[in-house]
Write a protein that holds these residues in place. Structure first.
Motif, PDB file in Angstrom:
ATOM      1  N   PHE A 131     -20.355  24.664 -19.057  1.00 32.18           N
ATOM      2  CA  PHE A 131     -20.067  25.381 -20.304  1.00 32.18           C
ATOM      3  C   PHE A 131     -21.056  24.966 -21.396  1.00 32.18           C
ATOM      4  O   PHE A 131     -21.563  25.808 -22.143  1.00 32.18           O
ATOM      5  CB  PHE A 131     -18.640  25.096 -20.765  1.00 32.18           C
ATOM      6  CG  PHE A 131     -17.580  25.662 -19.867  1.00 32.18           C
ATOM      7  CD1 PHE A 131     -16.987  26.888 -20.153  1.00 32.18           C
ATOM      8  CD2 PHE A 131     -17.162  24.965 -18.742  1.00 32.18           C
ATOM      9  CE1 PHE A 131     -16.003  27.409 -19.331  1.00 32.18           C
ATOM     10  CE2 PHE A 131     -16.183  25.481 -17.913  1.00 32.18           C
ATOM     11  CZ  PHE A 131     -15.598  26.712 -18.197  1.00 32.18           C
ATOM     12  N   ASP A 132     -21.324  23.662 -21.457  1.00 33.35           N
ATOM     13  CA  ASP A 132     -22.259  23.167 -22.469  1.00 33.35           C
ATOM     14  C   ASP A 132     -23.674  23.678 -22.226  1.00 33.35           C
ATOM     15  O   ASP A 132     -24.400  24.006 -23.167  1.00 33.35           O
ATOM     16  CB  ASP A 132     -22.255  21.638 -22.482  1.00 33.35           C
ATOM     17  CG  ASP A 132     -20.991  21.060 -23.085  1.00 33.35           C
ATOM     18  OD1 ASP A 132     -20.318  21.778 -23.844  1.00 33.35           O
ATOM     19  OD2 ASP A 132     -20.675  19.896 -22.787  1.00 33.35           O
ATOM     20  N   ALA A 133     -24.068  23.756 -20.951  1.00 35.80           N
ATOM     21  CA  ALA A 133     -25.419  24.221 -20.634  1.00 35.80           C
ATOM     22  C   ALA A 133     -25.618  25.665 -21.089  1.00 35.80           C
ATOM     23  O   ALA A 133     -26.648  26.012 -21.682  1.00 35.80           O
ATOM     24  CB  ALA A 133     -25.679  24.094 -19.132  1.00 35.80           C
ATOM     25  N   VAL A 134     -24.627  26.518 -20.825  1.00 31.45           N
ATOM     26  CA  VAL A 134     -24.721  27.918 -21.249  1.00 31.45           C
ATOM     27  C   VAL A 134     -24.710  28.005 -22.771  1.00 31.45           C
ATOM     28  O   VAL A 134     -25.476  28.769 -23.384  1.00 31.45           O
ATOM     29  CB  VAL A 134     -23.580  28.752 -20.645  1.00 31.45           C
ATOM     30  CG1 VAL A 134     -23.579  30.165 -21.223  1.00 31.45           C
ATOM     31  CG2 VAL A 134     -23.711  28.809 -19.126  1.00 31.45           C
ATOM     32  N   THR A 135     -23.844  27.227 -23.403  1.00 30.75           N
ATOM     33  CA  THR A 135     -23.740  27.253 -24.866  1.00 30.75           C
ATOM     34  C   THR A 135     -25.030  26.763 -25.511  1.00 30.75           C
ATOM     35  O   THR A 135     -25.492  27.331 -26.516  1.00 30.75           O
ATOM     36  CB  THR A 135     -22.554  26.400 -25.334  1.00 30.75           C
ATOM     37  OG1 THR A 135     -21.369  26.879 -24.699  1.00 30.75           O
ATOM     38  CG2 THR A 135     -22.382  26.482 -26.847  1.00 30.75           C
ATOM     39  N   ASP A 136     -25.620  25.720 -24.963  1.00 30.50           N
ATOM     40  CA  ASP A 136     -26.904  25.233 -25.480  1.00 30.50           C
ATOM     41  C   ASP A 136     -27.961  26.335 -25.425  1.00 30.50           C
ATOM     42  O   ASP A 136     -28.748  26.513 -26.359  1.00 30.50           O
ATOM     43  CB  ASP A 136     -27.381  24.027 -24.666  1.00 30.50           C
ATOM     44  CG  ASP A 136     -26.566  22.772 -24.951  1.00 30.50           C
ATOM     45  OD1 ASP A 136     -25.883  22.729 -25.982  1.00 30.50           O
ATOM     46  OD2 ASP A 136     -26.623  21.844 -24.126  1.00 30.50           O
ATOM     47  N   GLN A 137     -27.942  27.084 -24.332  1.00 32.02           N
ATOM     48  CA  GLN A 137     -28.938  28.146 -24.140  1.00 32.02           C
ATOM     49  C   GLN A 137     -28.707  29.317 -25.086  1.00 32.02           C
ATOM     50  O   GLN A 137     -29.657  29.861 -25.667  1.00 32.02           O
ATOM     51  CB  GLN A 137     -28.888  28.635 -22.689  1.00 32.02           C
ATOM     52  CG  GLN A 137     -29.772  29.839 -22.405  1.00 32.02           C
ATOM     53  CD  GLN A 137     -29.496  30.430 -21.024  1.00 32.02           C
ATOM     54  OE1 GLN A 137     -28.892  29.788 -20.170  1.00 32.02           O
ATOM     55  NE2 GLN A 137     -29.932  31.663 -20.821  1.00 32.02           N
ATOM     56  N   LEU A 138     -27.433  29.698 -25.274  1.00 31.24           N
ATOM     57  CA  LEU A 138     -27.132  30.924 -26.015  1.00 31.24           C
ATOM     58  C   LEU A 138     -27.012  30.718 -27.522  1.00 31.24           C
ATOM     59  O   LEU A 138     -27.389  31.599 -28.296  1.00 31.24           O
ATOM     60  CB  LEU A 138     -25.837  31.545 -25.481  1.00 31.24           C
ATOM     61  CG  LEU A 138     -25.875  32.061 -24.038  1.00 31.24           C
ATOM     62  CD1 LEU A 138     -24.533  32.656 -23.648  1.00 31.24           C
ATOM     63  CD2 LEU A 138     -26.978  33.105 -23.854  1.00 31.24           C
ATOM     64  N   VAL A 139     -26.450  29.564 -27.944  1.00 34.45           N
ATOM     65  CA  VAL A 139     -26.212  29.402 -29.380  1.00 34.45           C
ATOM     66  C   VAL A 139     -26.769  28.106 -29.973  1.00 34.45           C
ATOM     67  O   VAL A 139     -26.898  27.992 -31.195  1.00 34.45           O
ATOM     68  CB  VAL A 139     -24.705  29.486 -29.717  1.00 34.45           C
ATOM     69  CG1 VAL A 139     -24.113  30.788 -29.259  1.00 34.45           C
ATOM     70  CG2 VAL A 139     -23.934  28.311 -29.120  1.00 34.45           C
ATOM     71  N   GLY A 140     -27.062  27.116 -29.155  1.00 35.31           N
ATOM     72  CA  GLY A 140     -27.539  25.849 -29.717  1.00 35.31           C
ATOM     73  C   GLY A 140     -26.450  25.165 -30.522  1.00 35.31           C
ATOM     74  O   GLY A 140     -25.339  24.972 -30.046  1.00 35.31           O
ATOM     75  N   MET A 141     -26.757  24.761 -31.743  1.00 34.89           N
ATOM     76  CA  MET A 141     -25.814  24.123 -32.661  1.00 34.89           C
ATOM     77  C   MET A 141     -25.152  22.880 -32.063  1.00 34.89           C
ATOM     78  O   MET A 141     -23.925  22.704 -32.126  1.00 34.89           O
ATOM     79  CB  MET A 141     -24.733  25.116 -33.112  1.00 34.89           C
ATOM     80  CG  MET A 141     -25.253  26.421 -33.687  1.00 34.89           C
ATOM     81  SD  MET A 141     -26.223  26.181 -35.202  1.00 34.89           S
ATOM     82  CE  MET A 141     -24.951  25.692 -36.340  1.00 34.89           C
ATOM     83  N   PRO A 142     -25.933  21.937 -31.491  1.00 32.96           N
ATOM     84  CA  PRO A 142     -25.335  20.758 -30.849  1.00 32.96           C
ATOM     85  C   PRO A 142     -24.609  19.835 -31.818  1.00 32.96           C
ATOM     86  O   PRO A 142     -23.811  18.995 -31.397  1.00 32.96           O
ATOM     87  CB  PRO A 142     -26.539  20.066 -30.216  1.00 32.96           C
ATOM     88  CG  PRO A 142     -27.705  20.505 -31.037  1.00 32.96           C
ATOM     89  CD  PRO A 142     -27.404  21.916 -31.416  1.00 32.96           C
ATOM     90  N   GLN A 143     -24.870  19.984 -33.116  1.00 31.72           N
ATOM     91  CA  GLN A 143     -24.221  19.124 -34.109  1.00 31.72           C
ATOM     92  C   GLN A 143     -22.769  19.514 -34.365  1.00 31.72           C
ATOM     93  O   GLN A 143     -22.014  18.767 -35.004  1.00 31.72           O
ATOM     94  CB  GLN A 143     -25.008  19.157 -35.430  1.00 31.72           C
ATOM     95  CG  GLN A 143     -24.898  20.449 -36.231  1.00 31.72           C
ATOM     96  CD  GLN A 143     -25.888  21.534 -35.774  1.00 31.72           C
ATOM     97  OE1 GLN A 143     -26.432  21.466 -34.676  1.00 31.72           O
ATOM     98  NE2 GLN A 143     -26.128  22.514 -36.630  1.00 31.72           N
ATOM     99  N   ILE A 144     -22.357  20.672 -33.884  1.00 29.08           N
ATOM    100  CA  ILE A 144     -20.995  21.156 -34.097  1.00 29.08           C
ATOM    101  C   ILE A 144     -20.114  20.742 -32.917  1.00 29.08           C
ATOM    102  O   ILE A 144     -20.555  20.809 -31.769  1.00 29.08           O
ATOM    103  CB  ILE A 144     -21.000  22.695 -34.271  1.00 29.08           C
ATOM    104  CG1 ILE A 144     -21.748  23.067 -35.550  1.00 29.08           C
ATOM    105  CG2 ILE A 144     -19.584  23.251 -34.310  1.00 29.08           C
ATOM    106  CD1 ILE A 144     -21.860  24.547 -35.786  1.00 29.08           C
ATOM    107  N   PRO A 145     -18.874  20.307 -33.157  1.00 31.34           N
ATOM    108  CA  PRO A 145     -17.978  19.929 -32.052  1.00 31.34           C
ATOM    109  C   PRO A 145     -17.843  21.045 -31.022  1.00 31.34           C
ATOM    110  O   PRO A 145     -17.928  22.232 -31.341  1.00 31.34           O
ATOM    111  CB  PRO A 145     -16.637  19.666 -32.762  1.00 31.34           C
ATOM    112  CG  PRO A 145     -17.034  19.241 -34.137  1.00 31.34           C
ATOM    113  CD  PRO A 145     -18.250  20.059 -34.477  1.00 31.34           C
ATOM    114  N   LEU A 146     -17.603  20.636 -29.779  1.00 27.53           N
ATOM    115  CA  LEU A 146     -17.707  21.568 -28.653  1.00 27.53           C
ATOM    116  C   LEU A 146     -16.811  22.799 -28.780  1.00 27.53           C
ATOM    117  O   LEU A 146     -17.263  23.920 -28.529  1.00 27.53           O
ATOM    118  CB  LEU A 146     -17.433  20.844 -27.331  1.00 27.53           C
ATOM    119  CG  LEU A 146     -16.082  20.178 -27.075  1.00 27.53           C
ATOM    120  CD1 LEU A 146     -15.094  21.136 -26.431  1.00 27.53           C
ATOM    121  CD2 LEU A 146     -16.268  18.980 -26.147  1.00 27.53           C
ATOM    122  N   ALA A 147     -15.541  22.634 -29.164  1.00 27.31           N
ATOM    123  CA  ALA A 147     -14.650  23.798 -29.237  1.00 27.31           C
ATOM    124  C   ALA A 147     -15.130  24.793 -30.282  1.00 27.31           C
ATOM    125  O   ALA A 147     -15.057  26.015 -30.085  1.00 27.31           O
ATOM    126  CB  ALA A 147     -13.224  23.353 -29.541  1.00 27.31           C
TER     127      ALA A 147
END
Length: 394
Positions: A131-147
């Motif tokens: 889930f994190d890998a797809v989210t990193d690719q599509l939206v980035g924003m790693p500084q925001i909590p995962l949910a």
């Protein structure tokens, strides 16, 4: 599975902020006693118990239920993220529908900590790696909590695809507060306007504000499920029964579609709802009231479409036309939902069951949906699982 399953008793304690809670075992025992009292039976009548929680050590279910009784029955501890309570309900219903059992207790509780959700175990692969890998690719924003990244990203995808305005999510949160004002068990009863929601702290500029997210909450809820023969023999309440139920998990589309809406369970929700409509022989147009998983206002909006309450891309119109509240097409989250009622993860599915049971009994007080006969429950957990349950008045 031809045996009819009735919800003969429900119980729920007031949801609270983490700073105001008691320990999980006391909360769980209190909710269980309420459900037993509502059903009019003793704990000795219970043949099995299914207990849901996310943040707790193994056999916490026994710890809570031993305060109610120690009869030696099987106690199953269930953890399926935010769909934990409904997963326990699903298992309990199966046990009765199959003819294996006649009287089952379902309990959900959560003693949460303040702050954003996070992983407990840091020394092993996370269930959310993909889930994190797809989210990193599509939206980035790693500084925001995962949910926040997941569901904010899903809301952003809807905005980009359909031109959905940010105030659509604000209107959902305002509606939740208006409903919760009539729920004495909700953690947040203060009514807020859509403008106040938009003006609250901006967590992700242009995407999500603080009031669009549900708060960490503590609480417990429970239900007693029985067979028709058991209910008849004991003279129990048979005014509400489970007409259909389905549980789904992820398919390859979750990760392969490059769509944040699908990453957070759109396809799971749509598939589970479709199964339930087929089982019941009716459609979304027949629903009177819905309790759905609004962990974020964004997910409520997306779920309108997944459940078929409106066409894909039609959620903003559905909201603007007030078809999601009293006087409209279908009342969604009359309890105030997760956004205002609160979201103690393991208890959420049973709290939804509590609300809909009272709606179909006609005992929901100031938040009663007039003439409610058919209700739908939607409970989602990432990782993932989705449970959709249809209840009907007898």
């Amino acid at each position: 599975m031809s045996h009819q399953v009735f919800v003969s008793g429900v119980g729920m304690i007031p949801f609270t902020k983490p700073s105001a809670t008691g320990p999980y075992d006391e909360m769980g025992a209190a909710a269980a006693r309420m459900a037993l009292a509502d059903a009019g039976i003793a704990y000795a009548d219970i043949q099995q118990a299914y207990v849901g929680y996310v943040y707790g050590d193994s056999t916490s279910g026994q710890k809570a239920l031993y305060k109610v009784g120690m009869t030696g029955i099987p106690v199953f501890n269930v953890n399926n993220n935010c769909s934990t309570g409904s997963t326990a309900l699903f298992l309990a219903r199966q046990a009765i529908a199959s003819g294996a059992l006649d009287c089952v207790l379902v309990l959900g509780f959560e003693q949460m900590s303040a702050g954003a959700l996070g992983s407990i175990f840091q020394d092993r692969p996370s269930p959310f790696d993909a889930f994190d890998a797809v989210t990193d690719q599509l939206v980035g924003m790693p500084q925001i909590p995962l949910a926040l990244r997941y569901f904010g990203g899903a809301g952003l995808a809807h905005m980009q695809k359909y031109g959905t305005p940010l105030d659509a999510f604000a209107k959902i949160r305002a509606k939740a507060s208006q409903h919760a004002a009539n729920n004495p068990l909700a953690v947040f009863k203060q009514v807020v306007s859509a403008e106040e929601v938009l003006n609250s702290t901006m967590i992700w500029p242009g995407v999500i504000t603080k009031l669009m997210a549900c708060p960490p909450t503590c609480g417990a809820a429970a239900a007693v499920l029985v067979s028709a023969s058991f209910a008849k023999a004991r003279g129990l309440n048979t005014s509400v029964y489970i007409a259909a139920q389905a549980m789904t998990t992820d398919t390859p589309s979750t990760f392969e579609s490059d769509d944040m809406m699908r990453l957070v369970g759109y396809d799971m929700s749509k598939a589970a709802a479709a199964q339930v409509y087929r089982q019941a022989g009716i459609g979304p147009e027949d629903l009177d009231v819905v309790e759905l998983h609004d962990c974020f206002a964004h997910n409520e909006l997306i779920t309108y479409e997944a459940l078929g309450l409106c066409p894909e891309g039609g959620a903003d119109k559905f909201i603007c036309d007030a078809d999601n509240t009293y006087g409209g097409q279908v009342v969604t989250n009359p309890s105030g939902g997760l956004l205002s009622k609160g979201h103690p993860l393991g208890a959420t599915g049973l709290a939804q069951c509590f609300e809909l049971t009272h709606q179909l009994r006609g005992s929901a007080g100031a938040r009663q949906v007039a003439g409610a006969q058919i209700a739908l429950q939607h409970n989602l957990g990432l990782g993932g699982a989705c449970v959709v349950t249809m209840y009907r008045a007898s």
